[in-house]
Design an enzyme around this catalytic site. Structure first.
Site: not given
Lengths: 214, 214
Positions: A36, A105, A134
């Site tokens: 990521r 997600s 996040k």
């Protein structure tokens, strides 16, 4: 998607190189790595993905790229993880092909319902708990959220967000098949030991759950 | 790649919608539009690209996506513009196919030499002059830089960086085939009039140059 799943965060790895943290996580039992990178230009992202892919190869652990189909295609990654603000699933599948692992997600109940008709390989239940790594999500599913999704969805579930050695057993018992962590490994003083401990708890919980359900 | 080439900058468009600025640029003679979004998540970038593609279609003007091969593939764009920090050219060509327009920015002489062996469709000579809209470059080519590249390269040249009605004639006479602008259209009080004026100067200069070279 059963077991321990590492989502990388370079900024979280401290003075250690991301490459070394990934290697230690693999030795500790990590079954999947999602790379990521939200702020890296395309070229260095590709170069990093190529390095991580080479590290994963001897472990036969799949490399999943977060969001960026272009990077996944360029490096021949095993899969792509997409959020609700990323590439639409059908486009990702079209370019990656039927064998690729595509995770999606889900951040609210409508996402879960919409995903039911998609041949995604797993749902990322995000976030289970609030987390500082996040911040672009609304609310948190909690353990009850995992249970609710588990009772409805036909897909494997990977739980993410605020998970650590103290709560991963509960997440598995609630219905998570995979447990994704960022800081629990990336920010650990000993990523290998952290991965070993998490892997052990997750495996025991999966066995326990499977025994109970028979 | 001859003529006026618009590179978008939403933040530069002020209260007007980007879509409207693009439409006015097209009416004013713009021959190519490059959609550049460095801070937009993938999904809204794709949605914007789909909107802009629909606006371009009746004008038969190609849509070029900056950097993001994934967005270009998802919307079926006509091409991709890559910088030295973006996707490698060979990967972009592999996925986009032989018909796609692929442009490559050259920021130093080594880039120009390396590009000679690549079947890119044009070189972006970047920046010709220093500009506040793109700050991640080193030095500026100047008009002498365009001349030097023109005498060496086999590719069409699109000049970019600090170009406006006052200097585009010089850039064309120095060897630029296309003139890319950002703020000269996006920040203009009247984007249509700005495009008309730039287009007129560029066309006259191209004719003048071609007459002189015969």
């Amino acid at each position: 998607m059963n077991g321990l799943y590492l989502v990388t965060d370079r900024n979280c790895c401290g003075p250690r190189l991301l490459d070394r943290v990934v290697l230690e996580a693999l030795k500790g039992g990590c079954m999947c790595v999602q790379l990521r990178e939200k702020n890296l230009p395309t070229r260095p992202f590709i170069e990093e993905a190529q390095r991580i892919k080479a590290i994963l190869a001897p472990f036969r652990v799949p490399l999943i790229i977060n969001d960026r189909l272009d990077v996944a295609l360029a490096v021949g990654a095993d899969g792509l993880h997409i959020g609700q603000d990323d590439m639409p699933y059908t486009e990702a599948r079209k370019w990656l092909g039927p064998e690729a692992i595509i995770g999606l997600s889900v951040e609210k109940w409508a996402d879960v319902e919409q995903a039911q008709d998609l041949d995604v390989d797993y749902l990322g239940v995000s976030p289970v708990f609030q987390t500082p790594t996040k911040t672009d999500t609304t609310g948190a599913w909690g353990l009850d959220g995992i249970k609710k999704i588990r009772s409805f969805s036909r897909h494997p579930l990977v739980a993410i967000g605020g998970l650590n050695a103290g709560n991963v057993k509960d997440a598995v018992m609630a219905g998570a098949d995979g447990i994704a962590v960022v800081s629990a490994i990336c920010a650990a003083s000993d990523p290998y030991q952290a991965a070993c401990e998490l892997d052990s708890i997750i495996r025991d919980a999966l066995k326990n759950r499977n025994t109970l359900s028979q």
